[in-house]
Write a protein that holds these residues in place. Structure first.
Motif, PDB file in Angstrom:
ATOM      1  N   ILE A 176       0.843  -1.212   0.000  1.00 50.47           N
ATOM      2  CA  ILE A 176       0.000   0.000   0.000  1.00 50.47           C
ATOM      3  C   ILE A 176       0.873   1.254   0.000  1.00 50.47           C
ATOM      4  O   ILE A 176       0.641   2.198  -0.765  1.00 50.47           O
ATOM      5  CB  ILE A 176      -0.945  -0.007   1.221  1.00 50.47           C
ATOM      6  N   ILE A 177       1.932   1.241   0.829  1.00 49.19           N
ATOM      7  CA  ILE A 177       2.790   2.436   0.904  1.00 49.19           C
ATOM      8  C   ILE A 177       3.540   2.636  -0.410  1.00 49.19           C
ATOM      9  O   ILE A 177       3.691   3.768  -0.890  1.00 49.19           O
ATOM     10  CB  ILE A 177       3.771   2.322   2.092  1.00 49.19           C
ATOM     11  N   LEU A 178       3.987   1.539  -1.025  1.00 51.86           N
ATOM     12  CA  LEU A 178       4.689   1.668  -2.303  1.00 51.86           C
ATOM     13  C   LEU A 178       3.758   2.210  -3.388  1.00 51.86           C
ATOM     14  O   LEU A 178       4.151   3.062  -4.197  1.00 51.86           O
ATOM     15  CB  LEU A 178       5.262   0.306  -2.722  1.00 51.86           C
ATOM     16  N   ILE A 179       2.514   1.722  -3.397  1.00 51.50           N
ATOM     17  CA  ILE A 179       1.541   2.243  -4.379  1.00 51.50           C
ATOM     18  C   ILE A 179       1.296   3.728  -4.134  1.00 51.50           C
ATOM     19  O   ILE A 179       1.238   4.533  -5.074  1.00 51.50           O
ATOM     20  CB  ILE A 179       0.224   1.439  -4.304  1.00 51.50           C
ATOM     21  N   LEU A 180       1.188   4.105  -2.862  1.00 53.55           N
ATOM     22  CA  LEU A 180       1.003   5.529  -2.521  1.00 53.55           C
ATOM     23  C   LEU A 180       2.167   6.374  -3.020  1.00 53.55           C
ATOM     24  O   LEU A 180       1.974   7.474  -3.551  1.00 53.55           O
ATOM     25  CB  LEU A 180       0.892   5.680  -0.999  1.00 53.55           C
ATOM     26  N   LEU A 181       3.397   5.827  -2.869  1.00 50.01           N
ATOM     27  CA  LEU A 181       4.584   6.560  -3.328  1.00 50.01           C
ATOM     28  C   LEU A 181       4.528   6.798  -4.833  1.00 50.01           C
ATOM     29  O   LEU A 181       4.761   7.920  -5.313  1.00 50.01           O
ATOM     30  CB  LEU A 181       5.845   5.774  -2.953  1.00 50.01           C
ATOM     31  N   ALA A 201       6.066  12.814  -1.387  1.00 46.36           N
ATOM     32  CA  ALA A 201       6.737  11.580  -1.827  1.00 46.36           C
ATOM     33  C   ALA A 201       7.911  11.259  -0.903  1.00 46.36           C
ATOM     34  O   ALA A 201       8.129  10.092  -0.542  1.00 46.36           O
ATOM     35  CB  ALA A 201       7.209  11.736  -3.267  1.00 46.36           C
ATOM     36  N   SER A 202       8.648  12.293  -0.491  1.00 44.14           N
ATOM     37  CA  SER A 202       9.763  12.068   0.438  1.00 44.14           C
ATOM     38  C   SER A 202       9.253  11.544   1.775  1.00 44.14           C
ATOM     39  O   SER A 202       9.866  10.650   2.377  1.00 44.14           O
ATOM     40  CB  SER A 202      10.524  13.370   0.673  1.00 44.14           C
ATOM     41  N   ALA A 203       8.132  12.106   2.239  1.00 43.23           N
ATOM     42  CA  ALA A 203       7.577  11.646   3.521  1.00 43.23           C
ATOM     43  C   ALA A 203       7.135  10.182   3.422  1.00 43.23           C
ATOM     44  O   ALA A 203       7.350   9.391   4.350  1.00 43.23           O
ATOM     45  CB  ALA A 203       6.400  12.533   3.913  1.00 43.23           C
ATOM     46  N   ILE A 204       6.551   9.815   2.272  1.00 41.82           N
ATOM     47  CA  ILE A 204       6.119   8.415   2.113  1.00 41.82           C
ATOM     48  C   ILE A 204       7.339   7.492   2.009  1.00 41.82           C
ATOM     49  O   ILE A 204       7.342   6.392   2.570  1.00 41.82           O
ATOM     50  CB  ILE A 204       5.212   8.294   0.871  1.00 41.82           C
ATOM     51  N   LEU A 205       8.386   7.981   1.326  1.00 41.12           N
ATOM     52  CA  LEU A 205       9.626   7.184   1.264  1.00 41.12           C
ATOM     53  C   LEU A 205      10.215   6.995   2.658  1.00 41.12           C
ATOM     54  O   LEU A 205      10.776   5.937   2.975  1.00 41.12           O
ATOM     55  CB  LEU A 205      10.625   7.882   0.336  1.00 41.12           C
ATOM     56  N   THR A 206      10.058   8.017   3.506  1.00 47.72           N
ATOM     57  CA  THR A 206      10.506   7.894   4.893  1.00 47.72           C
ATOM     58  C   THR A 206       9.766   6.759   5.615  1.00 47.72           C
ATOM     59  O   THR A 206      10.376   5.964   6.342  1.00 47.72           O
ATOM     60  CB  THR A 206      10.249   9.221   5.637  1.00 47.72           C
ATOM     61  N   LEU A 207       8.456   6.702   5.369  1.00 48.77           N
ATOM     62  CA  LEU A 207       7.666   5.613   5.976  1.00 48.77           C
ATOM     63  C   LEU A 207       8.195   4.253   5.531  1.00 48.77           C
ATOM     64  O   LEU A 207       8.325   3.321   6.341  1.00 48.77           O
ATOM     65  CB  LEU A 207       6.203   5.743   5.549  1.00 48.77           C
ATOM     66  N   ILE A 208       8.501   4.146   4.237  1.00 49.16           N
ATOM     67  CA  ILE A 208       9.009   2.874   3.711  1.00 49.16           C
ATOM     68  C   ILE A 208      10.332   2.520   4.370  1.00 49.16           C
ATOM     69  O   ILE A 208      10.575   1.373   4.765  1.00 49.16           O
ATOM     70  CB  ILE A 208       9.168   2.966   2.177  1.00 49.16           C
ATOM     71  N   MET A 209      11.189   3.542   4.532  1.00 48.52           N
ATOM     72  CA  MET A 209      12.493   3.291   5.158  1.00 48.52           C
ATOM     73  C   MET A 209      12.341   2.837   6.604  1.00 48.52           C
ATOM     74  O   MET A 209      13.016   1.898   7.051  1.00 48.52           O
ATOM     75  CB  MET A 209      13.342   4.562   5.108  1.00 48.52           C
ATOM     76  N   PHE A 210      11.455   3.502   7.346  1.00 46.98           N
ATOM     77  CA  PHE A 210      11.211   3.077   8.734  1.00 46.98           C
ATOM     78  C   PHE A 210      10.697   1.643   8.758  1.00 46.98           C
ATOM     79  O   PHE A 210      11.109   0.829   9.590  1.00 46.98           O
ATOM     80  CB  PHE A 210      10.187   3.993   9.399  1.00 46.98           C
ATOM     81  N   ASN A 211       9.826   1.333   7.829  1.00 46.21           N
ATOM     82  CA  ASN A 211       9.242  -0.001   7.763  1.00 46.21           C
ATOM     83  C   ASN A 211      10.287  -1.064   7.461  1.00 46.21           C
ATOM     84  O   ASN A 211      10.184  -2.203   7.907  1.00 46.21           O
ATOM     85  CB  ASN A 211       8.152  -0.002   6.681  1.00 46.21           C
ATOM     86  N   MET A 212      11.313  -0.665   6.676  1.00 47.67           N
ATOM     87  CA  MET A 212      12.361  -1.621   6.309  1.00 47.67           C
ATOM     88  C   MET A 212      13.494  -1.653   7.336  1.00 47.67           C
ATOM     89  O   MET A 212      14.457  -2.404   7.168  1.00 47.67           O
ATOM     90  CB  MET A 212      12.928  -1.268   4.938  1.00 47.67           C
ATOM     91  N   GLY A 213      13.433  -0.778   8.332  1.00 49.62           N
ATOM     92  CA  GLY A 213      14.433  -0.809   9.402  1.00 49.62           C
ATOM     93  C   GLY A 213      15.594   0.144   9.213  1.00 49.62           C
ATOM     94  O   GLY A 213      16.601   0.043   9.913  1.00 49.62           O
TER      95      GLY A 213
END
Lengths: 163, 97
Positions: A6-11, A34-46
């Protein structure tokens, strides 16, 4: 997994909106989003350290730079932007399809060969890697920062009036 | 694998943004999107290989370079606007020393 998707689709949707929107101001805000959503992805990946930097710098500083330039320049009027968007879509509609097909072919080829690079054994701490194993990167960063400062000084220095 | 597909999509969007416009600020926005795709690729590769520390170190370097490049590029764009009163790349085909 579902949350990642879902987050990747949002990005991707945010990036698409950033590119397709007519207003440059909205495009800058879309970039920040887009940067904020990429931040979410990074947090999610550790990757929390890189995520904090991405949020503060890429979602904060760079959109401010863009908005400053937009406020100092004269963007297109609404009608001009609409005409430009229509002509752009008419000329380049096939381009994203070509790039996506090429990308899918590349991904499929890489999956077929199954030759992953061996992962180097590095410690778990990003700080240790940055300060002890990648000092050359830090040197490069410092040189680039000084180069950037020097570039800004050269770009915005007051020109001497010719006699 | 899932991230790779989205990286390709982001690259496609960034390349489209660069190629389909004459506005210099939109070109910079396209470059930003390409950099985000590369950042996502490195983080996904780090997760895949179990080497997140190295991936984070590389992303930190990318972010520093991104900021410097954008600052300089925005300054150049502003200079071009002051010179030609336009952000259209077709108006700056003549090099001036």
């Amino acid at each position: 997994m579902f949350l990642d998707l879902i987050i990747l689709i949002l990005l991707v949707l945010t990036a698409l909106w950033t590119v397709m929107t007519r207003s440059l101001l909205r495009a800058s805000l879309g970039l920040a989003l887009a940067s904020a959503i990429l931040t979410l992805i990074m947090f999610n990946m550790g990757a929390s350290l890189a995520a904090v930097l991405e949020l503060s710098v890429c979602a904060g500083l760079i959109p401010v730079l863009f908005i400053s330039v937009i406020s100092l320049t004269q963007p297109l009027t609404f009608k001009e932007a609409l005409e430009h968007m229509h002509s752009r879509m008419a000329r380049f509609w096939v381009l994203p399809l070509i790039v996506i097909i090429l990308g899918v072919i590349l991904v499929l080829i890489s999956v077929k060969f199954k030759a992953p690079l061996p992962a180097a054994q590095t410690p778990d701490s990003a700080r240790f890697v940055l300060w002890h194993l990648r000092q050359f990167d830090l040197l490069g960063q410092i040189i680039i920062l000084f180069g950037g400062v020097f570039g800004v000084v050269v770009l915005f220095k007051e020109r001497k009036k010719s006699a | 694998m899932l991230s790779a597909i989205f990286v390709v999509l982001l690259l496609a969007i960034g390349i489209y943004c660069i190629l389909a416009t004459y506005n210099l600020l939109r070109v910079l926005i396209g470059i930003e999107i390409l950099i985000k795709a590369v950042t996502l690729l490195i983080i996904a590769a780090g997760r895949q290989n179990g080497n997140m520390a190295l991936a984070q170190a590389m992303v930190v370097s990318i972010i520093v370079m991104e900021v410097v490049i954008m600052t300089i590029a925005v300054g150049v764009v502003l200079g071009i606007h002051l010179h030609s009163n336009s952000l259209d790349s077709r108006n700056i085909r003549k090099l001036k020393g």
